[in-house]
Design a protein around this motif. Structure first.
Motif, PDB file in Angstrom:
ATOM      1  N   LEU A 201     -31.036  -8.260  60.641  1.00 51.68           N
ATOM      2  CA  LEU A 201     -30.740  -9.692  60.590  1.00 51.68           C
ATOM      3  C   LEU A 201     -31.508 -10.436  61.679  1.00 51.68           C
ATOM      4  CD1 LEU A 201     -29.136 -12.065  59.423  1.00 51.68           C
ATOM      5  CD2 LEU A 201     -27.236 -11.428  60.923  1.00 51.68           C
ATOM      6  N   TYR A 208     -28.104 -12.607  55.820  1.00 50.19           N
ATOM      7  CA  TYR A 208     -26.845 -12.762  56.549  1.00 50.19           C
ATOM      8  C   TYR A 208     -26.074 -11.462  56.443  1.00 50.19           C
ATOM      9  CZ  TYR A 208     -24.723 -13.199  51.901  1.00 50.19           C
ATOM     10  OH  TYR A 208     -24.327 -12.953  50.610  1.00 50.19           O
ATOM     11  N   LYS A 210     -21.613 -10.281  56.796  1.00 50.77           N
ATOM     12  CA  LYS A 210     -20.262 -10.793  57.022  1.00 50.77           C
ATOM     13  C   LYS A 210     -19.370  -9.683  57.558  1.00 50.77           C
ATOM     14  CE  LYS A 210     -17.171 -11.405  53.756  1.00 50.77           C
ATOM     15  NZ  LYS A 210     -16.473 -11.875  52.537  1.00 50.77           N
ATOM     16  N   GLU A 259     -18.746 -18.937  61.156  1.00 47.30           N
ATOM     17  CA  GLU A 259     -20.144 -18.484  61.185  1.00 47.30           C
ATOM     18  C   GLU A 259     -20.696 -18.552  62.598  1.00 47.30           C
ATOM     19  OE1 GLU A 259     -24.605 -19.379  61.140  1.00 47.30           O
ATOM     20  OE2 GLU A 259     -23.085 -20.939  61.246  1.00 47.30           O
ATOM     21  N   SER A 261     -24.396 -17.894  64.620  1.00 48.17           N
ATOM     22  CA  SER A 261     -25.827 -17.668  64.442  1.00 48.17           C
ATOM     23  C   SER A 261     -26.403 -16.949  65.658  1.00 48.17           C
ATOM     24  CB  SER A 261     -26.564 -18.995  64.240  1.00 48.17           C
ATOM     25  OG  SER A 261     -27.963 -18.772  64.152  1.00 48.17           O
ATOM     26  N   THR A 291     -25.476 -15.219  60.828  1.00 56.78           N
ATOM     27  CA  THR A 291     -26.799 -15.570  60.326  1.00 56.78           C
ATOM     28  C   THR A 291     -27.785 -15.568  61.490  1.00 56.78           C
ATOM     29  OG1 THR A 291     -26.664 -17.968  60.699  1.00 56.78           O
ATOM     30  CG2 THR A 291     -25.688 -17.113  58.651  1.00 56.78           C
ATOM     31  N   LYS A 299     -29.546 -22.663  57.365  1.00 50.31           N
ATOM     32  CA  LYS A 299     -28.325 -22.007  56.883  1.00 50.31           C
ATOM     33  C   LYS A 299     -28.142 -22.249  55.389  1.00 50.31           C
ATOM     34  CE  LYS A 299     -25.888 -23.131  61.227  1.00 50.31           C
ATOM     35  NZ  LYS A 299     -26.002 -21.896  61.989  1.00 50.31           N
ATOM     36  N   ILE A 303     -27.831 -19.022  52.708  1.00 50.13           N
ATOM     37  CA  ILE A 303     -26.537 -18.651  52.149  1.00 50.13           C
ATOM     38  C   ILE A 303     -26.160 -19.647  51.054  1.00 50.13           C
ATOM     39  CG2 ILE A 303     -25.664 -17.431  54.173  1.00 50.13           C
ATOM     40  CD1 ILE A 303     -24.281 -19.915  55.089  1.00 50.13           C
TER      41      ILE A 303
END
Length: 392
Positions: A201, A208, A210, A259, A261, A291, A299, A303
Motif C-alpha cells: 500500500l 487500500y 481495511k 480512514e 492515510s 489508504t 481518495k 475507493i
C-alpha cells in the motif's frame, strides 16, 4: 497416461479428473475473479467449457501487454513476474469481483503471472507465481520449473493445472498435481503478512486495505451509497469522533468507516508500525480503512465512495488552493468530485474561539451542493486530538 499427457499438451484437452474437479468447483458456492498473464491459459478454457461456469466465474482478465497491465493495476510493475505483482493482481481481481459479483462472502481473487519457454532463450527461471486473495487472507504459490525439460505447451499445462489446484483449494476440494512435477520441483506456499500488505500500500501497489474490528485485513467495502468514509489521523481516537459516528449512523442507513492515510498533505508519512498502533484503538469497535491518498480527489478515485464525513477545518482545506497545484486545479478537482455525486458532510468546529459552520467557509456558488452541514443541535464536540496530545 504418458500418451494422454502429450495429447493434452498439444490440443489443450483436460483429463477426466480435471473435468470432474471443475464440475465440483462449479457446484460449490465459490465465486471467482481471475487475472492471468504469461501462462496458465488452458485453465481459462477448462473453467469455461465445463457446464456451470456462470455459477462460479465473475470475471477473467488477461492483461498481456504492458499497457494493459498498467491499466489493470494502475501502475507499471518493475517486474511483472514477481510476488508483489501477483499479490497486486489478486487484490485487484478480488475487489473487482466482489463489487460486481454480488458482494459474496465466498469471493476469491486469483492471479497468475508467469515466465515460461518461448521462441527465445530466457536468462531467468521458468516460473509461475499464483496469488489467492479471499475475504480474510492472501496466499502465494511459487513454482520454479526445471528449465529445458518441457516444451512451452507442457509448461503451460503444468501452470494451468496449478491454477485449477489453487482454485479447488479455495472451494475445499483436493486437486493434487504432484504427478506433473519433475525431480526437484516444489510448490512454495506462503501467507502474505499484514506488514507486506502495508508495504504494498505504501508503494501504491494496492489501492487500500481495511482492518476489521478483530484486527484482520479485508478488501470488502459496501456499495458506495451504503457507507461514509471518516478520514482523520485519530491520534488519538476520542469520544468526539465516536459520538459523531453514532449521530450519523442513528440518522441514516449508512455505515461509517474510519480512514487513515499513510500520506498526508501537512504531515510526514506514517510508518507501518504507526498505522498498526493507531488501528489498535479500534479493535473490537470499528473497521479502519487505510489508504495512501492525502487528497480527497485521490481518495475518491482509489475507493468506491460517494460520502465523506469531515470537520469544518478539513472542509476549509478542501477549498484552499494551496493544497492544489493552482486555483484551476482546485476548481477542476472539485468539479470532478461533484460530477461523480460526491458529498462532504461537515461537522462544525471551534476555531480561534468561535464555533464555525459551513456559512463561515465562503463557498463559491458552484460548490454549495458539495457540502452538507451537520447541525450543531445534532452534534457538537469541542474535544480535539491535538489538545489531548498536549495534555499528555
Amino acid at each position: 497416461m504418458e500418451y494422454l499427457w502429450k495429447l493434452c499438451t498439444y490440443v489443450g484437452f483436460m483429463d477426466n479428473f480435471t473435468n470432474e474437479t471443475i464440475e465440483k468447483i462449479h457446484e460449490s458456492d465459490l465465486k471467482l475473479s481471475m487475472s492471468i498473464a504469461g501462462a496458465g491459459n488452458h485453465s481459462i478454457s477448462w473453467m469455461l467449457n465445463v457446464p456451470g461456469a456462470s455459477n462460479t466465474i465473475v470475471e477473467i482478465v488477461v492483461p498481456y501487454a504492458e499497457a494493459s497491465m498498467k491499466n489493470f493495476l494502475g501502475y507499471m510493475p518493475d517486474s511483472i513476474v514477481s510476488t508483489d505483482t501477483a499479490i497486486s493482481m489478486a487484490v485487484q481481481s478480488y475487489i473487482a469481483g466482489y463489487s460486481c459479483g454480488g458482494r459474496s462472502s465466498n469471493m476469491v481473487g486469483i492471479s497468475c503471472t508467469a515466465a515460461i519457454a518461448t521462441n527465445r532463450i530466457k536468462k531467468g527461471d521458468h516460473r509461475a507465481i499464483i496469488a489467492a486473495c479471499s475475504k480474510d487472507s492472501i496466499k502465494t504459490y511459487l513454482l520454479v520449473l526445471n528449465k529445458g525439460e518441457r516444451t512451452r505447451a507442457e509448461e503451460d499445462l503444468v501452470v494451468s493445472s496449478l491454477l485449477i489446484s489453487v482454485v479447488a483449494q479455495q472451494a475445499g476440494i483436493k486437486f493434487p498435481i504432484g504427478h506433473l512435477l519433475k525431480s526437484g520441483e516444489v510448490i512454495q506456499i506462503d501467507e502474505v503478512s499484514a506488514t507486506t500488505q502495508m508495504n504494498l500500500l505504501s508503494d501504491n501497489k494496492i489501492p487500500y486495505l481495511k482492518f476489521t474490528p478483530d484486527g484482520g485485513i479485508s478488501y470488502n467495502l459496501p456499495e458506495a451509497i451504503q457507507y461514509m468514509v471518516f478520514p482523520g489521523s485519530f491520534n488519538p481516537l476520542h469520544d468526539g469522533h465516536k459520538k459523531l459516528v453514532q449521530v450519523i449512523e442513528n440518522d441514516s442507513p449508512v455505515e461509517v468507516i474510519y480512514e487513515i492515510s499513510i500520506a498526508n498533505v501537512d504531515k510526514p508519512p506514517l510508518l507501518p508500525e504507526e498505522i498498526i498502533d493507531r488501528q489498535s484503538q479500534f479493535l473490537g469497535q470499528a473497521s479502519v480503512l487505510v489508504t495512501n491518498q492525502p487528497t480527497f480527489i485521490g481518495k475518491s478515485k482509489k475507493i468506491p465512495i460517494r460520502n465523506f464525513l469531515i470537520g469544518w477545518d478539513t472542509a476549509r482545506r478542501i477549498i484552499d488552493e494551496k493544497y492544489y497545484e493552482n486555483k484551476q486545479d482546485m476548481i477542476e478537482s472539485l468539479l470532478d468530485m461533484k460530477s461523480r455525486g460526491i458529498i462532504f458532510y461537515v461537522a462544525g468546529r471551534v476555531h480561534k474561539g468561535s464555533f464555525k459552520r459551513i456559512t463561515d467557509l465562503n463557498l463559491p456558488d458552484m460548490f454549495h451542493d458539495l457540502f452538507v452541514e451537520i447541525e450543531e443541535n445534532k452534534f457538537r464536540s469541542d474535544i480535539s486530538s491535538s489538545e489531548i496530545r498536549d495534555q499528555r
